[in-house]
Each structure stands twice: as C-alpha cells, then as structure tokens.
Scaffold this motif. Structure first.
Motif, PDB file in Angstrom:
ATOM      1  N   ALA A 247       0.833  -1.208   0.000  1.00 45.42           N
ATOM      2  CA  ALA A 247       0.000   0.000   0.000  1.00 45.42           C
ATOM      3  C   ALA A 247       0.869   1.260   0.000  1.00 45.42           C
ATOM      4  CB  ALA A 247      -0.929  -0.010   1.215  1.00 45.42           C
ATOM      5  N   PHE A 248       1.937   1.242   0.806  1.00 46.29           N
ATOM      6  CA  PHE A 248       2.852   2.389   0.843  1.00 46.29           C
ATOM      7  C   PHE A 248       3.531   2.582  -0.511  1.00 46.29           C
ATOM      8  CE2 PHE A 248       2.168   2.590   5.298  1.00 46.29           C
ATOM      9  CZ  PHE A 248       2.674   3.812   5.736  1.00 46.29           C
ATOM     10  N   MET A 249       3.900   1.471  -1.155  1.00 45.09           N
ATOM     11  CA  MET A 249       4.530   1.576  -2.475  1.00 45.09           C
ATOM     12  C   MET A 249       3.592   2.197  -3.493  1.00 45.09           C
ATOM     13  SD  MET A 249       6.741  -1.912  -2.963  1.00 45.09           S
ATOM     14  CE  MET A 249       8.105  -2.293  -1.871  1.00 45.09           C
ATOM     15  N   PHE A 250       2.338   1.759  -3.478  1.00 49.63           N
ATOM     16  CA  PHE A 250       1.364   2.295  -4.426  1.00 49.63           C
ATOM     17  C   PHE A 250       1.060   3.761  -4.130  1.00 49.63           C
ATOM     18  CE2 PHE A 250      -0.067  -2.140  -5.551  1.00 49.63           C
ATOM     19  CZ  PHE A 250       0.246  -2.023  -6.894  1.00 49.63           C
TER      20      PHE A 250
ATOM     21  N   PHE B 127       7.439   7.427   0.723  1.00 49.64           N
ATOM     22  CA  PHE B 127       6.565   6.292   1.032  1.00 49.64           C
ATOM     23  C   PHE B 127       7.101   5.037   0.356  1.00 49.64           C
ATOM     24  CE2 PHE B 127       3.666   9.589   2.299  1.00 49.64           C
ATOM     25  CZ  PHE B 127       2.810   8.990   3.217  1.00 49.64           C
ATOM     26  N   SER B 128       7.539   5.181  -0.885  1.00 46.85           N
ATOM     27  CA  SER B 128       8.023   4.035  -1.653  1.00 46.85           C
ATOM     28  C   SER B 128       9.361   3.522  -1.137  1.00 46.85           C
ATOM     29  CB  SER B 128       8.163   4.411  -3.134  1.00 46.85           C
ATOM     30  OG  SER B 128       6.912   4.734  -3.698  1.00 46.85           O
ATOM     31  N   VAL B 129      10.300   4.450  -0.901  1.00 47.80           N
ATOM     32  CA  VAL B 129      11.646   4.008  -0.550  1.00 47.80           C
ATOM     33  C   VAL B 129      11.708   3.371   0.835  1.00 47.80           C
ATOM     34  CG1 VAL B 129      12.734   5.701  -2.060  1.00 47.80           C
ATOM     35  CG2 VAL B 129      12.310   6.298   0.318  1.00 47.80           C
ATOM     36  N   PHE B 130      10.840   3.791   1.750  1.00 48.32           N
ATOM     37  CA  PHE B 130      10.857   3.203   3.085  1.00 48.32           C
ATOM     38  C   PHE B 130      10.050   1.915   3.166  1.00 48.32           C
ATOM     39  CE2 PHE B 130      12.273   7.428   4.567  1.00 48.32           C
ATOM     40  CZ  PHE B 130      13.297   7.027   5.409  1.00 48.32           C
TER      41      PHE B 130
ATOM     42  N   GLY C 253       1.467   8.972  -5.828  1.00 43.53           N
ATOM     43  CA  GLY C 253       1.647  10.316  -5.302  1.00 43.53           C
ATOM     44  C   GLY C 253       2.612  11.153  -6.110  1.00 43.53           C
ATOM     45  N   VAL C 254       3.736  10.551  -6.543  1.00 40.85           N
ATOM     46  CA  VAL C 254       4.735  11.331  -7.286  1.00 40.85           C
ATOM     47  C   VAL C 254       4.198  11.805  -8.630  1.00 40.85           C
ATOM     48  CG1 VAL C 254       6.693  10.205  -6.173  1.00 40.85           C
ATOM     49  CG2 VAL C 254       5.755   9.233  -8.277  1.00 40.85           C
ATOM     50  N   ASN C 255       3.156  11.138  -9.126  1.00 37.54           N
ATOM     51  CA  ASN C 255       2.557  11.532 -10.398  1.00 37.54           C
ATOM     52  C   ASN C 255       1.341  12.442 -10.225  1.00 37.54           C
ATOM     53  OD1 ASN C 255       4.187   9.964 -12.383  1.00 37.54           O
ATOM     54  ND2 ASN C 255       3.388   8.220 -11.243  1.00 37.54           N
ATOM     55  N   ILE C 256       0.903  12.599  -8.986  1.00 45.03           N
ATOM     56  CA  ILE C 256      -0.297  13.395  -8.721  1.00 45.03           C
ATOM     57  C   ILE C 256       0.027  14.739  -8.096  1.00 45.03           C
ATOM     58  CG2 ILE C 256      -2.433  13.497  -7.376  1.00 45.03           C
ATOM     59  CD1 ILE C 256      -2.632  10.467  -7.639  1.00 45.03           C
TER      60      ILE C 256
ATOM     61  N   PHE D 266       9.867  -3.460   5.175  1.00 46.24           N
ATOM     62  CA  PHE D 266       9.437  -4.863   5.106  1.00 46.24           C
ATOM     63  C   PHE D 266      10.619  -5.808   5.272  1.00 46.24           C
ATOM     64  CE2 PHE D 266       8.009  -8.746   2.847  1.00 46.24           C
ATOM     65  CZ  PHE D 266       6.918  -9.036   3.651  1.00 46.24           C
ATOM     66  N   ASN D 267      11.781  -5.391   4.797  1.00 50.97           N
ATOM     67  CA  ASN D 267      12.986  -6.198   5.010  1.00 50.97           C
ATOM     68  C   ASN D 267      13.242  -6.362   6.503  1.00 50.97           C
ATOM     69  OD1 ASN D 267      15.118  -7.701   4.066  1.00 50.97           O
ATOM     70  ND2 ASN D 267      16.479  -5.974   3.735  1.00 50.97           N
ATOM     71  N   ALA D 268      13.034  -5.293   7.267  1.00 47.01           N
ATOM     72  CA  ALA D 268      13.198  -5.356   8.716  1.00 47.01           C
ATOM     73  C   ALA D 268      12.167  -6.302   9.336  1.00 47.01           C
ATOM     74  CB  ALA D 268      13.072  -3.960   9.319  1.00 47.01           C
ATOM     75  N   VAL D 269      10.941  -6.274   8.815  1.00 53.61           N
ATOM     76  CA  VAL D 269       9.889  -7.172   9.309  1.00 53.61           C
ATOM     77  C   VAL D 269      10.293  -8.630   9.104  1.00 53.61           C
ATOM     78  CG1 VAL D 269       7.525  -7.982   8.909  1.00 53.61           C
ATOM     79  CG2 VAL D 269       8.010  -5.529   9.013  1.00 53.61           C
TER      80      VAL D 269
END
Length: 209
Positions: free
Chosen positions: A165-168, A188-191, A173-176, A196-199
């Motif tokens: 959801a954060f990726m989407f 939102f995308s980069v984190f 967002g960057v296009n809007i 999730f890797n940490a999860v």
C-alpha cells in the motif's frame, strides 16, 4: 522450555540495523547538502555522483546494504522447506529485488541531482528502478496471497499488504502531487521495501518461519 536462539535468528536483527542506518542517512545527509529540500527532492539526490552529501551519505548508510542483504539471505535459508510455496517464492523474489537494488544503484547512481539524462541516469531510473519496483510488487503480492492461505502467516501477509500500500501511495503520489511536493510521496516508496525487510528479519529472530 524456550528453544535457544541460534546465530541465524540473531542475524535477523540486522534487518532492523539496516533500516536504522537508512533512516539516519536520509535524515542527516541533508546537513551536508546546502539548500536540499526534502519536500521536493528525491532521496537519491543525496547520493548522486556529484552530490555534496555523497560522502556523508556513504558513511551513514554504510550498514544499510550489507546488513539488509545478510538479514534477507538468512531469511531465505530459514524458509527452505518451511512455510508454503507461495510465501517462499515471494521471499525469494523480494531477496532478488534487494540484490538488484544493492548492485544496481551502486553501479548506477544518479550523475546529478534530479535527472541529467546521461546513460548512468537512464540505467538508474529506467532499468534498475523499474526492475526494483516490479520485483517489489510481484514479491509482495505473492507473499500476501500465500500468507492469507495459511493461518500462521496471516500477520506476515498483513505486513506485506501495508508495504505494498505504501509503495502504491508513493508511486501514485509522485505523479499526482505538484513537483514541489515530490519528495513526500517518494519517501513512502523508498521506506516500504526497507521496512518490510526489517519485518522479515524480526520474524527470523523470533523463529516464526
């Protein structure tokens, strides 16, 4: 009696170290970049080839890639012949995404802040980034499907859903949003992937696979 944790479980904590290293780099690298505006500029501007903050970025993020890769590779080892096939496949693809990100962005950093149009920039944005995004989405979708199919992995599926959801939100967002607010949804995308890797690493630490 609680089972004693093995080395592989402790190595899962490196996923958290990776996330913390990335957060510190994103937060403090702008100190070496005069007039950097995080609201309008991308995170990758901080590590561009001619960026004034590149040296500080490399120092602060020194644990990011190596710790993240060790953690996710140990997760791959842990899930062999465990979980269901879909969850395993999703984790393997997510690991492949980490490899592409680590090697690709290391080989092809932006040549300049923003987009200078060089071959290096083209590789960064249109090859490495596209592969990272596609692998991230596909891997998370597979983990979500596989996780919800098995009761013991529903929580992992929920985390994967949040990351997706954060990726989407970031991608849309960057296009809007107006250009002066580009940096907000981009984060939102980069984190999402690093988080999730940490999860995955935390699940390894608690031997949840």
């Amino acid at each position: 009696m609680k089972q004693k944790k093995e080395l592989i479980n402790w190595l899962g904590l490196l996923g958290i170290v990776s996330l913390l290293s990335y957060v510190v780099a994103v937060v403090f690298s702008p100190l070496a970049y005069p007039n950097y505006n995080w609201i309008s500029q991308a995170v990758s501007d901080l590590s561009a080839a001619n960026s004034p903050s590149k040296a500080l970025w490399n120092q602060l993020s020194s644990l990011y890639a190596v710790c993240g890769m060790i953690s996710v590779m140990m997760v791959c080892v842990a899930v062999q012949k465990k979980t269901n096939k879909l969850v395993r496949t999703g984790i393997y693809l997510f690991t492949a995404m980490n490899w592409v990100s680590c090697v690709g962005y290391g080989m092809f950093p932006l040549s300049d802040s923003g987009y200078a149009g060089t071959i290096q920039d083209i590789m960064h944005l249109y090859v490495v980034t596209v592969l990272v995004v596609l692998l991230s989405i596909v891997s998370l979708v597979i983990i979500i499907i596989g996780g919800f199919r098995k009761k013991s992995f529903v929580s992992l599926a929920v985390w994967a859903t949040i990351a997706l959801a954060f990726m989407f939100m970031g991608a849309m967002g960057v296009n809007i949003v107006p250009a002066q607010y580009f940096g907000i949804p981009e984060r939102f995308s980069v984190f999402a992937a690093t988080g999730f890797n940490a999860v995955l690493g935390v699940y390894l630490f608690f031997d949840k696979y």
